[in-house]
Design a protein around this motif. Sequence first.
Motif, PDB file in Angstrom:
ATOM      1  N   PHE A  67       0.843  -1.198   0.000  1.00  6.64           N
ATOM      2  CA  PHE A  67       0.000   0.000   0.000  1.00  6.64           C
ATOM      3  C   PHE A  67       0.882   1.254   0.000  1.00  6.64           C
ATOM      4  CE2 PHE A  67      -2.339  -3.391   2.160  1.00  6.64           C
ATOM      5  CZ  PHE A  67      -3.463  -3.467   1.350  1.00  6.64           C
ATOM      6  N   GLU A 126       1.478   3.722  -2.069  1.00  7.77           N
ATOM      7  CA  GLU A 126       0.924   5.023  -2.447  1.00  7.77           C
ATOM      8  C   GLU A 126       0.091   5.610  -1.318  1.00  7.77           C
ATOM      9  OE1 GLU A 126      -1.859   7.020  -5.956  1.00  7.77           O
ATOM     10  OE2 GLU A 126      -1.069   4.981  -6.183  1.00  7.77           O
ATOM     11  N   LEU A 127      -0.711   4.778  -0.681  1.00 10.13           N
ATOM     12  CA  LEU A 127      -1.524   5.222   0.444  1.00 10.13           C
ATOM     13  C   LEU A 127      -0.644   5.662   1.606  1.00 10.13           C
ATOM     14  CD1 LEU A 127      -4.313   5.567   1.743  1.00 10.13           C
ATOM     15  CD2 LEU A 127      -4.298   3.116   2.271  1.00 10.13           C
ATOM     16  N   SER A 183       1.029   9.007   0.809  1.00  7.26           N
ATOM     17  CA  SER A 183       0.071  10.114   0.859  1.00  7.26           C
ATOM     18  C   SER A 183      -0.193  10.547   2.297  1.00  7.26           C
ATOM     19  CB  SER A 183      -1.241   9.700   0.189  1.00  7.26           C
ATOM     20  OG  SER A 183      -1.047   9.443  -1.189  1.00  7.26           O
ATOM     21  N   GLN A 234      -7.529   4.947   4.659  1.00  8.14           N
ATOM     22  CA  GLN A 234      -8.327   5.585   3.615  1.00  8.14           C
ATOM     23  C   GLN A 234      -9.224   6.672   4.198  1.00  8.14           C
ATOM     24  OE1 GLN A 234     -10.188   2.041   2.050  1.00  8.14           O
ATOM     25  NE2 GLN A 234      -8.655   1.797   0.434  1.00  8.14           N
ATOM     26  N   LEU A 248      -7.132   9.792   5.030  1.00  4.92           N
ATOM     27  CA  LEU A 248      -6.755  10.544   3.840  1.00  4.92           C
ATOM     28  C   LEU A 248      -7.952  11.287   3.262  1.00  4.92           C
ATOM     29  CD1 LEU A 248      -4.290  11.111   2.074  1.00  4.92           C
ATOM     30  CD2 LEU A 248      -4.959   9.174   0.652  1.00  4.92           C
TER      31      LEU A 248
END
Length: 328
Positions: free
Chosen positions: A66, A68-69, A72, A318, A321
């Motif tokens: 994960f 990219e998550l 971020s 998630q 973010l």
Amino acid sequence: MAEWDSDTENQRVMSKVARLYHSRGVRQTDIANRLGISQARVSRLLQAASDSGIVRTVVVSPIGLFAELEESLEEKFGLVQVHVVEALDDHDEGELTRDLGIAAAAILQPIQLESQTIGFTSWSRSWRHMTAALQPVRTSGDLFVVEMLGNVGPPRLEHEATRATQRLADLVGATPLFLRAPGVVASTAVRDAIIDHDVHTQEAIAAFDRIDIALVGIGDCEIVHPLVSGENFFREEQFALAKSLGAVGEVNLRFIDADGKPVVSDLDELVIGITLTQLRVAKRRIGVAGGLSKFVAIRAALRAEWINILITDVLTAQRLLADDEKHE
């Protein structure tokens, strides 16, 4: 792109099968039924997990799954590191706590320790699961593991906390500094009397100012089993008072508001444990937490940087973010 996606999905399923089988003791036939795949495929995935190194003493999800998550969230909250873990059941917070603790053991295993003091939240279920899964760590120099909060909850929990602290100290070759005093007391006079007459409590409190790595506890403003109202813990009316003053969560029983700012009240004087000012000194402040019930508290702790390394589940990551984006 399609080939990468297929490989990533295969790693995800391989990791989940390995965790169910090795960490939970679920039979292959039951895993097949749960995931809707054949038993033969379960067997092949377990062998592939072993061949690829995913299965060690604990099951480790592939690093960067994960990415990219994680990146971020690091950028949004100014974090040093974020580790996102796929939970076996995102809606069962008991299972989630265990999954995050096991993942934390794999993440912390490679950390190099040299003449450092580790602050440990021994009453945290996630951190106790971490110590149960952790393997011996290579270290050098004089190390200490200090409990950052006194006893909370019934005697059984006190016993579990003591064992977890001792195990962590043994695994890293450290001297344990136990804080065998109540985590919450009835008055400042009781607090002062306990500290004044217990040399071991004094020794632990003195170590708060030199903590290098803090394994932080994050909670909402609720009483969760096996904790009991008033049993070395805040009473229901005290939590109600904290919430009336703006508290949405707590970091090692220090209340914070939605932006992570300390909620100042007389309740602070009843806690025998590390203060937020002392916690800030630690270079690495690691929080392992997830789930809907703790979401607001986790977000608040991130906003004020009470933790700078986060280990959490996919859904919580998630939400963090998406929620942050909505407020920009």
